[in-house]
Scaffold this active site. Structure first.
Site, PDB file in Angstrom:
ATOM      1  N   LEU A  10      -7.271  11.650  17.483  1.00  0.00           N
ATOM      2  CA  LEU A  10      -8.258  11.174  18.461  1.00  0.00           C
ATOM      3  C   LEU A  10      -8.597   9.707  18.178  1.00  0.00           C
ATOM      4  O   LEU A  10      -9.067   9.372  17.096  1.00  0.00           O
ATOM      5  CB  LEU A  10      -9.536  12.016  18.407  1.00  0.00           C
ATOM      6  CG  LEU A  10      -9.383  13.513  18.665  1.00  0.00           C
ATOM      7  CD1 LEU A  10     -10.748  14.155  18.840  1.00  0.00           C
ATOM      8  CD2 LEU A  10      -8.497  13.789  19.873  1.00  0.00           C
ATOM      9  N   ARG A  17     -20.779   1.704  17.649  1.00  0.00           N
ATOM     10  CA  ARG A  17     -21.544   1.199  16.512  1.00  0.00           C
ATOM     11  C   ARG A  17     -20.837   0.060  15.773  1.00  0.00           C
ATOM     12  O   ARG A  17     -21.424  -0.598  14.937  1.00  0.00           O
ATOM     13  CB  ARG A  17     -21.858   2.361  15.551  1.00  0.00           C
ATOM     14  CG  ARG A  17     -22.891   3.325  16.110  1.00  0.00           C
ATOM     15  CD  ARG A  17     -22.905   4.660  15.381  1.00  0.00           C
ATOM     16  NE  ARG A  17     -21.889   5.576  15.880  1.00  0.00           N
ATOM     17  CZ  ARG A  17     -21.686   6.807  15.412  1.00  0.00           C
ATOM     18  NH1 ARG A  17     -22.410   7.261  14.427  1.00  0.00           N
ATOM     19  NH2 ARG A  17     -20.739   7.578  15.927  1.00  0.00           N
TER      20      ARG A  17
HETATM   21  C1  UD1 Z   1     -17.387  13.773  14.878  1.00  0.00           C
HETATM   22  C2  UD1 Z   1     -17.771  15.262  14.898  1.00  0.00           C
HETATM   23  C3  UD1 Z   1     -18.716  15.529  13.745  1.00  0.00           C
HETATM   24  C4  UD1 Z   1     -18.048  15.154  12.438  1.00  0.00           C
HETATM   25  C5  UD1 Z   1     -17.553  13.719  12.466  1.00  0.00           C
HETATM   26  C6  UD1 Z   1     -16.670  13.461  11.259  1.00  0.00           C
HETATM   27  C7  UD1 Z   1     -17.787  15.962  17.256  1.00  0.00           C
HETATM   28  C8  UD1 Z   1     -18.619  16.252  18.433  1.00  0.00           C
HETATM   29  N1  UD1 Z   1     -18.421  15.556  16.155  1.00  0.00           N
HETATM   30  O1  UD1 Z   1     -18.582  13.029  15.066  1.00  0.00           O
HETATM   31  O2  UD1 Z   1     -19.065  16.918  13.721  1.00  0.00           O
HETATM   32  O3  UD1 Z   1     -18.943  15.353  11.357  1.00  0.00           O
HETATM   33  O4  UD1 Z   1     -16.747  13.470  13.637  1.00  0.00           O
HETATM   34  O5  UD1 Z   1     -16.256  12.135  11.187  1.00  0.00           O
HETATM   35  O6  UD1 Z   1     -16.582  16.115  17.320  1.00  0.00           O
HETATM   36  N2  UD1 Z   1     -13.008  10.252  20.436  1.00  0.00           N
HETATM   37  C9  UD1 Z   1     -12.145  10.261  21.511  1.00  0.00           C
HETATM   38  N3  UD1 Z   1     -12.639  10.501  22.753  1.00  0.00           N
HETATM   39  C10 UD1 Z   1     -13.950  10.764  22.992  1.00  0.00           C
HETATM   40  C11 UD1 Z   1     -14.828  10.758  21.886  1.00  0.00           C
HETATM   41  C12 UD1 Z   1     -14.333  10.511  20.618  1.00  0.00           C
HETATM   42  O7  UD1 Z   1     -10.943  10.028  21.350  1.00  0.00           O
HETATM   43  O8  UD1 Z   1     -14.297  10.999  24.142  1.00  0.00           O
HETATM   44  C13 UD1 Z   1     -12.460   9.967  19.108  1.00  0.00           C
HETATM   45  C14 UD1 Z   1     -13.075   8.746  18.463  1.00  0.00           C
HETATM   46  O9  UD1 Z   1     -12.305   7.594  18.780  1.00  0.00           O
HETATM   47  C15 UD1 Z   1     -13.004   9.064  16.987  1.00  0.00           C
HETATM   48  C16 UD1 Z   1     -13.094  10.586  16.954  1.00  0.00           C
HETATM   49  O10 UD1 Z   1     -12.781  11.037  18.244  1.00  0.00           O
HETATM   50  O11 UD1 Z   1     -11.775   8.657  16.427  1.00  0.00           O
HETATM   51  C17 UD1 Z   1     -14.495  11.075  16.551  1.00  0.00           C
HETATM   52  O12 UD1 Z   1     -15.438  10.577  17.470  1.00  0.00           O
HETATM   53  P1  UD1 Z   1     -16.824   9.971  17.012  1.00  0.00           P
HETATM   54  O13 UD1 Z   1     -17.571   9.555  18.252  1.00  0.00           O
HETATM   55  O14 UD1 Z   1     -16.646   8.998  15.935  1.00  0.00           O
HETATM   56  O15 UD1 Z   1     -17.518  11.318  16.476  1.00  0.00           O
HETATM   57  P2  UD1 Z   1     -18.626  11.444  15.375  1.00  0.00           P
HETATM   58  O16 UD1 Z   1     -19.955  11.172  16.001  1.00  0.00           O
HETATM   59  O17 UD1 Z   1     -18.274  10.690  14.171  1.00  0.00           O
HETATM   60 CA    CA Z   2     -16.712   9.197  13.664  1.00  0.00          CA
END
Ligand code: UD1
Ligand code: CA
Length: 463
Positions: A10, A17
């Site tokens: 992902l 941030r």
């Molecule tokens: C996420 C997890 C959280 C975990 C944490 C660990 C969820 C809802 N939460 O939170 O439980 O503790 O990771 O690091 O999954 N991304 C996409 N498309 C989107 C949203 C996100 O590709 O629509 C990707 C982001 O680029 C990133 C990853 O998914 O690489 C995680 O997304 P991020 O928004 O960083 O989630 P966290 O709030 O860190």
């Molecule tokens: Ca994250």
């Protein structure tokens, strides 16, 4: 034969941030984009396919990924959360079987061995999902693992957590193994009723438990491994962890690092035993430093090779160059790409080399620019010598043969050759070749005007 493994990474999120124009996964951690660290770890489980979900800055990420076997990018637009992101891989994985390993583009310290453990544990347990977790001192910001009777029941995001759930120190690493067949159908059951209005992949755990599908966890021993990077502060913290690991490895192998806190050595760098590295040194890229070298303070070495017993004095910048055994460089020297310094050669203060070879035992001790030059052995280049290698349109070569002596403040106007053992008089502008053994002298002749000072004084007293 064990079932196929498919990796999904992902990497579509905006990384709000980070406050950056650059997509978060392209931010550099010790010389490599975050995403590169993740793809490298994925290699350890030899995936049949790798799907990278991109969105924010999609084209930049696609270019950086380039063409790699089995790797494809899919675009998530708009970005509605981690569950929605994983759904974008459905078409690519249609009709496949096996295990899907989900990685996060912003969790760069994850090791290949941990991924192998994850796949093994997941397949051995016949689980529908296995979640990588860790027990951490500061769980703030991560999803919390809620257990009932010891088994994982659900994951609750920080923003949606009650005060009680926030007390939980077991966090979701954002890394999972899934059994492929039930996965995409179950993802469609995820809703977006939460603090962020997003489709949370973490909700899958509760859905599976309700359907009585087995969900397991793999608790990693070292919680650092699953540190996510969401801000520049976290990027700096994780960089420090990587540097510290590298420095400790090198010290264990016999390298003296005077101040590890200010020493920046990229993971791929090699350093031989008994080399001493002083404070404030950065060694980057694929550099190789030999044994028993001394690298003094505030030196930056990028993609270069330095052989045994060489000394690099303070404040040098060395890029894409090779330095042979027992050579000495600096202080304040600049070696630009494709420079070669021969055995026991000396490059002194305020000397710049570009695409220049200095033969064994040759010296340029002070204040020189040597560009596109091939310099033989035992040559002495005097202070202030300059190769005029550029005529405004093209670059031209200078050749200085073995044993030649270039007097101070000489300009060598290229293309030009100074023959074996030849001398160039100080202050010369050399425009023509100097034959072997000859003296080249090219400067205005000096004239002394006798009694001039007295006559001048006499003139000015009359005024
Ligand atoms: C996420 C997890 C959280 C975990 C944490 C660990 C969820 C809802 N939460 O939170 O439980 O503790 O990771 O690091 O999954 N991304 C996409 N498309 C989107 C949203 C996100 O590709 O629509 C990707 C982001 O680029 C990133 C990853 O998914 O690489 C995680 O997304 P991020 O928004 O960083 O989630 P966290 O709030 O860190
Ligand atoms: Ca994250």
């Amino acid at each position: 034969m064990s079932p196929e493994v498919h990796v999904v990474v992902l990497a579509a999120g905006q990384g709000t941030r980070m406050k950056s124009r650059l997509p978060k996964v392209l931010h550099s951690l010790v010389g490599q984009p975050l995403l590169e660290h993740v793809l490298h770890a994925a290699d350890a489980i030899s995936p049949s396919t790798v799907t990278i979900v991109i969105g924010h800055g999609a084209e930049l990420v696609r270019v950086k990924v380039g063409n790699r076997p089995n790797v494809e990018c899919v675009v998530q637009e708009p970005q509605l959360g981690t569950a929605h992101a994983l759904q974008q891989a459905e078409d690519r994985l249609a009709g496949r079987q096996g295990t899907v390993v989900l990685l996060s583009g912003d969790v760069p310290l994850l090791r290949g061995v941990t991924l192998r453990k994850l796949v093994e544990a997941h397949q051995a347990a016949n689980a529908a999902a296995t979640v990588v977790t860790a027990i951490v001192e500061r769980p703030y910001g991560y999803g919390r693992i809620v257990r009932t009777k010891g088994r994982i029941a659900r994951i609750v995001e920080e923003r949606d957590a009650s005060a009680d759930v926030r007390q939980i120190h077991e966090i979701n690493g954002g890394i999972y193994a899934f059994d492929l067949p039930p996965l995409f159908d179950a993802l469609r059951g995820i809703a977006s009723q939460n603090a962020q209005g997003e489709y949370y992949l973490t909700d899958l755990v509760a859905i599976y438990r309700r359907r009585k599908l087995p969900v397991e966890t793999l608790v990693v021993d070292n919680p650092q491994e699953i540190r996510g990077i969401n801000s520049r502060t976290e990027l700096a913290e994780v960089s420090r962890i990587v540097r510290q690991t590298k420095n400790e490895e090198l010290m264990a192998a016999g390298v003296t690092i005077v101040d590890p806190a200010t020493t920046y050595i990229d993971p791929d760098v090699e350093v031989g035993p008994d080399t001493v590295i002083h404070p404030g040194v950065a060694i980057e890229g694929q550099s190789r430093i030999g044994a028993a070298c001394e690298i003094h303070s505030h030196v930056r070495i990028v993609g270069s090779e330095i052989a045994d017993k060489s000394v690099i004095h303070n404040f040098c910048l060395i890029i894409g160059s090779r330095i042979a055994e027992g050579a000495s460089v600096g202080p304040f020297a600049h070696l630009r790409p494709e420079s070669v310094v021969g055995e026991r050669a000396k490059i002194g203060n305020f000397v710049e080399l570009k695409k220049t070879t200095m033969g064994a035992g040759s010296k340029a001790n002070h204040l020189a620019y040597l560009g596109d030059a091939t310099i033989g052995e035992r040559v002495n280049v005097g202070a202030g010598t300059i190769t005029c290698n550029y005529d405004g349109t093209s670059k031209h070569p200078t050749i200085i043969e073995d044993g030649a002596f270039i007097g101070s403040d000489t300009q060598l106007i290229a293309p030009v050759r100074v023959g074996k053992g030849a001398y160039v008089a100080a202050g010369s502008s050399i425009t023509e070749d100097v034959p072997d053994g000859a003296l080249g002298i090219a400067r205005g002749r000096q004239a002394n005007v006798d009694g001039w000072v007295e006559r001048r004084k006499a003139r000015s007293s009359k005024d």
